[in-house]
Structures are given as C-alpha cells and as structure tokens.
Design an enzyme around this catalytic site. Structure first.
Site, PDB file in Angstrom:
ATOM      1  N   CYS A 256      30.159  42.749  40.281  1.00 48.76           N
ATOM      2  CA  CYS A 256      29.259  43.809  40.702  1.00 48.76           C
ATOM      3  C   CYS A 256      30.021  44.781  41.590  1.00 48.76           C
ATOM      4  O   CYS A 256      30.801  44.394  42.448  1.00 48.76           O
ATOM      5  CB  CYS A 256      28.034  43.321  41.449  1.00 48.76           C
ATOM      6  SG  CYS A 256      27.012  42.219  40.493  1.00 48.76           S
TER       7      CYS A 256
ATOM      8  N   ARG B 186      34.246  46.183  37.839  1.00 45.91           N
ATOM      9  CA  ARG B 186      33.764  44.974  38.507  1.00 45.91           C
ATOM     10  C   ARG B 186      32.576  44.329  37.779  1.00 45.91           C
ATOM     11  O   ARG B 186      32.156  43.227  38.122  1.00 45.91           O
ATOM     12  CB  ARG B 186      33.344  45.301  39.941  1.00 45.91           C
ATOM     13  CG  ARG B 186      34.470  45.858  40.788  1.00 45.91           C
ATOM     14  CD  ARG B 186      33.989  46.144  42.182  1.00 45.91           C
ATOM     15  NE  ARG B 186      33.669  44.923  42.873  1.00 45.91           N
ATOM     16  CZ  ARG B 186      34.492  44.229  43.636  1.00 45.91           C
ATOM     17  NH1 ARG B 186      35.725  44.652  43.814  1.00 45.91           N
ATOM     18  NH2 ARG B 186      34.104  43.125  44.228  1.00 45.91           N
TER      19      ARG B 186
ATOM     20  N   TRP C  80      27.414  42.589  37.122  1.00 46.99           N
ATOM     21  CA  TRP C  80      27.891  41.481  36.300  1.00 46.99           C
ATOM     22  C   TRP C  80      26.829  40.408  36.469  1.00 46.99           C
ATOM     23  O   TRP C  80      26.634  39.872  37.563  1.00 46.99           O
ATOM     24  CB  TRP C  80      29.254  40.999  36.794  1.00 46.99           C
ATOM     25  CG  TRP C  80      29.878  39.968  35.896  1.00 46.99           C
ATOM     26  CD1 TRP C  80      30.608  40.192  34.766  1.00 46.99           C
ATOM     27  CD2 TRP C  80      29.820  38.548  36.060  1.00 46.99           C
ATOM     28  NE1 TRP C  80      31.003  39.003  34.217  1.00 46.99           N
ATOM     29  CE2 TRP C  80      30.538  37.974  34.977  1.00 46.99           C
ATOM     30  CE3 TRP C  80      29.235  37.700  36.990  1.00 46.99           C
ATOM     31  CZ2 TRP C  80      30.686  36.604  34.814  1.00 46.99           C
ATOM     32  CZ3 TRP C  80      29.382  36.327  36.830  1.00 46.99           C
ATOM     33  CH2 TRP C  80      30.104  35.784  35.753  1.00 46.99           C
TER      34      TRP C  80
ATOM     35  N   ASN D 183      25.639  42.254  45.579  1.00 49.23           N
ATOM     36  CA  ASN D 183      26.736  41.603  44.870  1.00 49.23           C
ATOM     37  C   ASN D 183      26.839  40.188  45.417  1.00 49.23           C
ATOM     38  O   ASN D 183      26.873  40.005  46.635  1.00 49.23           O
ATOM     39  CB  ASN D 183      28.044  42.368  45.141  1.00 49.23           C
ATOM     40  CG  ASN D 183      29.266  41.622  44.642  1.00 49.23           C
ATOM     41  OD1 ASN D 183      29.179  40.803  43.733  1.00 49.23           O
ATOM     42  ND2 ASN D 183      30.409  41.912  45.237  1.00 49.23           N
ATOM     43  N   GLY D 184      26.877  39.185  44.553  1.00 46.90           N
ATOM     44  CA  GLY D 184      27.006  37.800  45.014  1.00 46.90           C
ATOM     45  C   GLY D 184      25.882  36.941  44.477  1.00 46.90           C
ATOM     46  O   GLY D 184      25.198  37.320  43.516  1.00 46.90           O
TER      47      GLY D 184
ATOM     48  N   GLU E 191      50.087  32.627  29.862  1.00 48.91           N
ATOM     49  CA  GLU E 191      49.635  33.978  30.203  1.00 48.91           C
ATOM     50  C   GLU E 191      49.473  34.822  28.930  1.00 48.91           C
ATOM     51  O   GLU E 191      48.498  35.563  28.779  1.00 48.91           O
ATOM     52  CB  GLU E 191      50.646  34.614  31.179  1.00 48.91           C
ATOM     53  CG  GLU E 191      50.435  36.079  31.500  1.00 48.91           C
ATOM     54  CD  GLU E 191      49.109  36.406  32.184  1.00 48.91           C
ATOM     55  OE1 GLU E 191      48.325  35.489  32.461  1.00 48.91           O
ATOM     56  OE2 GLU E 191      48.841  37.595  32.383  1.00 48.91           O
TER      57      GLU E 191
ATOM     58  N   LYS F 182      45.900  36.508  27.721  1.00 49.35           N
ATOM     59  CA  LYS F 182      45.714  37.936  27.430  1.00 49.35           C
ATOM     60  C   LYS F 182      45.039  38.109  26.072  1.00 49.35           C
ATOM     61  O   LYS F 182      44.147  38.941  25.906  1.00 49.35           O
ATOM     62  CB  LYS F 182      47.049  38.701  27.420  1.00 49.35           C
ATOM     63  CG  LYS F 182      47.764  38.852  28.728  1.00 49.35           C
ATOM     64  CD  LYS F 182      47.098  39.763  29.729  1.00 49.35           C
ATOM     65  CE  LYS F 182      46.160  39.034  30.621  1.00 49.35           C
ATOM     66  NZ  LYS F 182      46.556  38.738  31.965  1.00 49.35           N
TER      67      LYS F 182
ATOM     68  N   GLU G  11      41.273  36.993  26.200  1.00 51.93           N
ATOM     69  CA  GLU G  11      40.322  37.847  26.922  1.00 51.93           C
ATOM     70  C   GLU G  11      40.193  39.245  26.324  1.00 51.93           C
ATOM     71  O   GLU G  11      39.142  39.862  26.448  1.00 51.93           O
ATOM     72  CB  GLU G  11      40.618  37.893  28.423  1.00 51.93           C
ATOM     73  CG  GLU G  11      41.880  38.580  28.835  1.00 51.93           C
ATOM     74  CD  GLU G  11      42.030  38.616  30.367  1.00 51.93           C
ATOM     75  OE1 GLU G  11      43.165  38.735  30.812  1.00 51.93           O
ATOM     76  OE2 GLU G  11      41.023  38.550  31.093  1.00 51.93           O
TER      77      GLU G  11
ATOM     78  N   HIS H 254      53.250  15.721  20.861  1.00 50.33           N
ATOM     79  CA  HIS H 254      52.240  14.803  21.404  1.00 50.33           C
ATOM     80  C   HIS H 254      50.832  15.218  20.998  1.00 50.33           C
ATOM     81  O   HIS H 254      49.863  14.765  21.587  1.00 50.33           O
ATOM     82  CB  HIS H 254      52.371  14.734  22.931  1.00 50.33           C
ATOM     83  CG  HIS H 254      53.700  14.232  23.379  1.00 50.33           C
ATOM     84  ND1 HIS H 254      54.098  12.922  23.216  1.00 50.33           N
ATOM     85  CD2 HIS H 254      54.760  14.873  23.926  1.00 50.33           C
ATOM     86  CE1 HIS H 254      55.328  12.777  23.670  1.00 50.33           C
ATOM     87  NE2 HIS H 254      55.758  13.953  24.099  1.00 50.33           N
TER      88      HIS H 254
ATOM     89  N   LYS I 257      36.344  42.054  36.771  1.00 51.68           N
ATOM     90  CA  LYS I 257      37.676  42.055  37.380  1.00 51.68           C
ATOM     91  C   LYS I 257      37.765  41.101  38.559  1.00 51.68           C
ATOM     92  O   LYS I 257      38.740  40.391  38.727  1.00 51.68           O
ATOM     93  CB  LYS I 257      37.994  43.482  37.831  1.00 51.68           C
ATOM     94  CG  LYS I 257      39.341  43.652  38.501  1.00 51.68           C
ATOM     95  CD  LYS I 257      40.439  43.577  37.487  1.00 51.68           C
ATOM     96  CE  LYS I 257      41.822  43.775  38.089  1.00 51.68           C
ATOM     97  NZ  LYS I 257      42.839  43.235  37.171  1.00 51.68           N
TER      98      LYS I 257
HETATM   99  O1  M6R Z   1      41.856  38.740  41.745  1.00 53.42           O
HETATM  100  P1  M6R Z   1      42.490  37.445  41.357  1.00 53.42           P
HETATM  101  O2  M6R Z   1      43.961  37.562  41.165  1.00 53.42           O
HETATM  102  O3  M6R Z   1      42.165  36.323  42.305  1.00 53.42           O
HETATM  103  O4  M6R Z   1      41.856  37.068  39.969  1.00 53.42           O
HETATM  104  C1  M6R Z   1      42.118  35.832  39.365  1.00 53.42           C
HETATM  105  C2  M6R Z   1      41.668  35.798  37.923  1.00 53.42           C
HETATM  106  O5  M6R Z   1      40.280  35.995  37.838  1.00 53.42           O
HETATM  107  C3  M6R Z   1      42.365  36.857  37.073  1.00 53.42           C
HETATM  108  O6  M6R Z   1      43.754  36.746  37.129  1.00 53.42           O
HETATM  109  C4  M6R Z   1      41.913  36.740  35.606  1.00 53.42           C
HETATM  110  O7  M6R Z   1      42.377  35.544  35.058  1.00 53.42           O
HETATM  111  C5  M6R Z   1      42.424  37.949  34.803  1.00 53.42           C
HETATM  112  N1  M6R Z   1      41.325  38.643  34.200  1.00 53.42           N
HETATM  113  C6  M6R Z   1      43.350  37.576  33.704  1.00 53.42           C
HETATM  114  O8  M6R Z   1      43.827  38.697  33.042  1.00 53.42           O
END
Ligand code: M6R
Length: 618
Positions: free
Chosen positions: A2, A30, A78, A104-105, A487, A491, A494, A510, A613
C-alpha cells in the site's frame, strides 16, 4: 504494501488533487489492487475510489471530477483484508461521512474491535480492517474535539502494523497520520507539507524529509509539522536531505522501470563502493557504528533477508566465510524467529533489505536484538525502519528502485556484503591490508564489466523472445553460482509467471534430474575454470548429464572458457572476474532474459500480478 500520500497546501495554492495523484503514480509500485483519493473542500469531504490500477481511478476522475481543494489524501492498495473491489478500496469513511482514512498494514485486533462496534450499532460497507479505524477515530474526535488526540487515542487501541492518515471535514487544511511498524515520512515544503510511504511520494516538490519514529502521530498543515508519541509527549525526529531527485524516479525513455534499473547497475555498484577508503588506504565503513572490539569478538554471523535479498545473503556467506573464517548462516526473515535460533551477544546479525520495511526481516531484527545480538542493516532506503532499529547500517547507493522485481538493489547488496566481508577480514586480521586492497581494486573494475555485459545482451533478448512459450525453465549453479541460479529463477517466476527453479548443480542427481526431458531449457551458471579445485569440471559433468537426457543448455561462462563450448546449445559469455565476485556479472543476463520474456508475453513488467514492492505484512 500500500502506498500512502497526504498533502496540506496553502489556501491560494495549487489543486491538491494533482499533487496527490502524482504522488500516487510514484507510490503505485507498492500496491495496485485499487486506488482512491479524498479531498477536503468547502467544509466537506469528497472521495473517489476504484478497483484496479491507478489508471481506473484517473478515468473515474475524468468522468466525475472532484472539487478544487488544498488538502488531500490518497492510497494505492495491496489487498489483505477483503478482495480488490471498489468497496474495499481506500479511503474509508466514518458513519457520518465526515472523516476519511487510509491505511497501510494489518490491524491484528480488528475482528474484536469490529464486533464491539457492531454491538454498539455500527454498520460497515467493506470487508477491510481499515474501516473500523475510520469509525473509531471519528468517535474519538466527537468526544475530544481534536483530530490529533483522537488519532493518538485510537492508535493506542490498535495492534499490529499500521500507517493511518485521516482528514476530517471539520478540521480544514489538516492531515493527521500515525505509524506503528509501517512506514511514513514527512516532506517539508515551502508553504506546503507532505506525507508519504516513502520520499518518492513528494520528491517532485521537496527533497527535505523528516523521519518519523515508531509509535508517533504527526499533524501537518501548510505551515506546520507537529509530531508527538503515542503517550502524547513531543517526539524527537530526524530531518534529512534526499540525495536523488525526481528524474531518478522517472522511466527516462525506457519501456519500463525494470529495464532502466537493469541498465543503472554499473552506477549502483560503483556508487555503493564509492568513498570507502580512508586517507591511509584502509577500508572504512562510516555508517558502521559497532565497536571494533565487539566486531572482533563475534563468533557467528547470521544473514537475514527475504526473496532476492536472501540470495544476496547466500553470496555473502561464501565471501565472508572465505575471507573472515567466521561461521555464517543465511536465514529467511520469515523463518528466523520461529525456530528459536541460537543467537548470543557474540552473534552479528546482518539484515539485508532494499526497502528497509520488509516486515519479516524487521521482526527477525527485533528478535535478534532481544537476544542480545548486534544487528547491522544493509539497506537502500534512508530513514526506513530496519536501519533505524539496527545497531549499524551500511547503505547501498542504488538510487530509487521502482520496479517490483529487484535488480540493481541485488547487485548493490552483493557489493555491500563484499565490503562488509573485507572490512571484517581487515579488522580481525584474516587478511593483510594489501590483500584487501587488491580485492577492492578488482571490485572497482566490476562496474565496467557489468557495462560490457549490458552492451552484449541482444542475443539474450532474442533468445527470450524465442522462448516466450516455455512452460518450465530450470537454473543450475554451484558455489556463488547457486544463489545466482535461484535469483534467475525468481525473476522468471515473478515476471513471466513461468515455473522456474534454481538448483545446486551437485543436487541434480539427488532428485531434480528426474525433471529433465527432451527440449527442457536449463540455464547453467558455470564457475571460472580458474576457481577452486575441480568445481568447473564438475559443472561440465552436470551439463553433460542433463544434455544426455535431452535438455537444451543455455550456459553462462566467462570469456575464454572454451571447455564449455561443446556442451552449450547457447553460450552467453561474461567478462572474467575473481570467482567470488562473479555474481555481479553472471546475474545480469538472467535479469535481461526475464524482463524480455515477460515483455514478449505482454506482462506488466513493473507491476507483476499479486506482488508489491515493499512487503510490510508478515
Ligand atoms: O525490500 P526488501 O529487499 O526487504 O524486499 C525483499 C523481497 O521482498 C524482494 O527482494 C522480492 O523478493 C523481490 N520482488 C524479488 O525481485
């Protein structure tokens, strides 16, 4: 999660609607399940809200405009309590419609409070936890006749995480906010003041910000900012100057923020490394406010992070253990405190977070500090909660990251972890100064090497477009290539909504090798042939094993590594770097591949479905 924007301008000033809508555009990363805005004009409130992206609200406003106003509050959502509908969109109103509030929260005791309000005759129009706060603040205002005090009283009743902003029709020109466990910053303008989930909400108008502490209530008008704590006493705050401007948060001609942020990586890494040597040529980390003797006596390091940040932590483990010989564990923020970890005063907890607001990481930080550990934050966002609550902070200087997918923040976090590892090695005598300097010199060359990778990405883009229909993609790596593989898979998940997994090459036999079938694309991150023992040879064996079963191999290897050529259906070459530093270059093609493939599928790259985010709920 949010985004929140508040604005109080002068009576003869600009229309608040434009200011807040611009702020919401910058806050949309956000959360984008719905958006809403409320203005205060001619002794009344007027609001518009709409499910879906901000564009839907913009369309509604063009059909049904709001009156001119100088005070307004906006929200991008969100969804947590209640689906992404018009009814659940913020703002929410009190029963008489004279108070509007955004949130927010998560208000954890909302069910009990709601039941109590229902018993007392209240009715609700949404399924949100927020609406109860609107009712409660309005009731408190009716009793005490002061909006700040009403907010303070209600904040004391709520449990969980919340940033609240409220407008009241009877209190013109005033926005009142409160925060607990959720971000809120103040922007100090000339003749106008601002509130935002982060500084991007008002960066176009002012770069002078004030960091609010935990459990504080803030009241802004066009010419005043007052902050008290939840007990009602005047609170201490910290003012700071934002060192980037509005252009840094614009797309600047790129199709999306993610593409821009990938291209900004040489700068992000260079800026993170900048100015770390003192006059004697020693590595010096200014923001590291932990006593040198305490750092010398640590006997364990636990690195905490979520998602991409946790993969930066995995890279850190290899580097720190190798350089400092201190046992290093990596934990997901969400798991840490629930497994009763062994943490003592001799443990250094390193919390990695781009936003500095990730609730899982924040809760882990609090738990670690309660156990007596020292906490060092690696963070990209000044004034955010995690560095504020940590004993020390090492800021990454990646600049604002707007796309939901982390890119430049990852490389900057990895660079900061190297700095930390080298600093500890220097301090604890594991490395001589000249050895530290030699590695720093190699690190200093990496931004140019990242640029070289970026300059050679056209074939990777073409490959991604060709593979737009892939349903499963696997990623293999070993040593520091393992977190890079994870990683790369994250990517792709997501952004492209493709099933993707990252495996340690040695684990293939394994279990995961059962997934290999003819034509299955597998990215393999190959370590340098100049690296330790026979790791390079082992990865080549892994490639042969999967090729024998029909996999299509896409191999990332360093220039000059001719041994991999015969085994690569596609070869992506990156410049030579020392083994431990390789993630700074090998990650880049995987980011480019994911963004291009997602664009080819027509996805919204900056705002992937179901994500936000900054994850400020547990
Ligand atoms: O703001 P942060 O670095 O704590 O966020 C952590 C994760 O939520 C963030 O890295 C998330 O995995 C990304 N969307 C990945 O691309």
């Amino acid at each position: 999660m949010c985004g929140i924007v508040g604005y109080a301008g002068p009576v003869d000033g600009v229309d608040a609607l434009g200011v807040v809508m611009e702020g919401l555009r910058r806050m949309e990363y956000r959360g984008y399940d719905s958006a809403g805005i409320v203005v205060q004009a001619q002794g009344a409130l007027a609001a518009r809200k709409k499910a879906g992206k901000l564009a839907n609200l913009e369309e509604l406003l063009s059909l049904d405009p709001l009156p001119l106003a100088v005070t307004a509050v906006g929200h991008t959502r969100w969804a947590t309590h209640g689906g992404p509908t018009d009814e659940n969109a913020h703002p929410h109103h009190s029963a008489d419609g004279r108070l509007a509030l955004v949130h927010n929260g998560i208000i954890e005791n909302y069910a009990a409070l709601r039941a109590q309000l229902v018993d007392e005759g209240a009715s609700f129009t949404s399924e949100t936890d927020t609406e109860i706060a609107a009712h409660l603040v309005a009731r408190a205002y009716d009793e005490v006749g002061d909006l700040t005090e009403a907010m303070r009283l209600v904040a004391n009743q709520l449990q969980g995480a919340f940033t609240l902003l409220a407008l009241h029709a009877d209190v013109p020109g005033t926005v009142v906010g409160a925060r607990r466990n959720s971000p809120l910053v103040v922007g100090r303008g000339k003749g106008a003041n601002f509130l935002g989930s982060d500084v991007a909400a008002f960066i176009e108008h002012t770069r002078e910000a004030i960091e609010l502490g935990q459990d504080q209530v803030v009241t802004i008008t066009c010419d005043s900012i007052e902050v008290i704590d939840f007990a009602g006493a005047p609170a201490t705050t910290r003012a700071y100057h934002v060192d980037w401007d509005a252009r840094a948060a614009e797309k600047g001609g790129y199709p999306n923020f993610m593409a821009k942020e990938i291209d900004e990586q040489p700068r992000a890494v260079a800026d993170t490394l900048l100015g770390r040597m003192d006059q004697r040529g020693h590595l010096a980390l200014d923001e590291l406010r932990i006593d040198a003797s305490a750092l010398r006596s640590i006997d364990k390091i636990v690195v905490i992070g979520c998602g991409t940040a946790s993969y930066a932590g995995q890279v850190a483990k290899y580097a720190i253990e190798h350089w400092c010989r201190v046992p290093t564990e990596v934990e997901l923020g969400s798991e840490f405190r629930y497994r009763d970890p062994v943490v003592t005063a001799k443990t250094l907890v390193v919390a990695i977070s781009q936003s500095g607001e990730t609730m899982d990481t924040l809760m882990a930080v609090r738990h670690a500090r309660e156990q007596g550990a020292k906490v060092l934050a690696i963070c990209n966002t000044h004034g955010s909660t995690i560095p504020r609550e940590a004993d020390a902070v090492l800021y990454t200087h990646a600049g604002p990251e707007v796309a939901v997918a982390a890119t430049k923040s990852f490389l900057a976090q990895v660079a900061a972890c190297y700095l930390l590892g080298l600093y500890l090695a220097q301090l604890r005598g594991n490395k001589f100064e000249d050895e530290v300097r030699a590695i720093l010199a190699q690190l200093a060359r990496v931004p140019d090497q990242i640029q070289q990778v970026l300059n050679s990405m056209e074939p990777v883009r073409a490959l991604a477009r060709q593979m737009a229909d892939a349903r499963v993609v696997l990623f293999l790596g070993r040593h520091v290539g393992f977190p890079v593989a994870m990683e790369g898979a994250l990517k792709l998940k997501e952004l492209a909504y493709i099933h993707a997994e990252g495996f340690a090459g040695g684990e293939l036999k394994h279990g995961p090798i059962a997934l290999i079938e003819p034509g299955l694309p597998v990215f393999v991150v190959v370590p340098s042939p100049r690296g330790r023992d026979s790791l390079h040879g082992k990865v080549i064996s892994n490639i042969q094993e999967i090729r024998a079963r029909g996999a299509r191999t896409i191999v990332i290897a360093e220039e000059g590594d001719d041994a991999v050529r015969p085994y690569a259906d596609t070869l992506i070459q990156v410049p030579r770097t020392p083994t431990l530093l390789a993630p700074l270059v090998t990650t880049v093609p995987l980011q480019v591949f994911a963004v291009e493939l997602a664009m080819a599928k027509g996805h919204d790259v900056d705002q992937p479905r179901n994500l936000a985010k900054s994850v400020t709920v547990e």
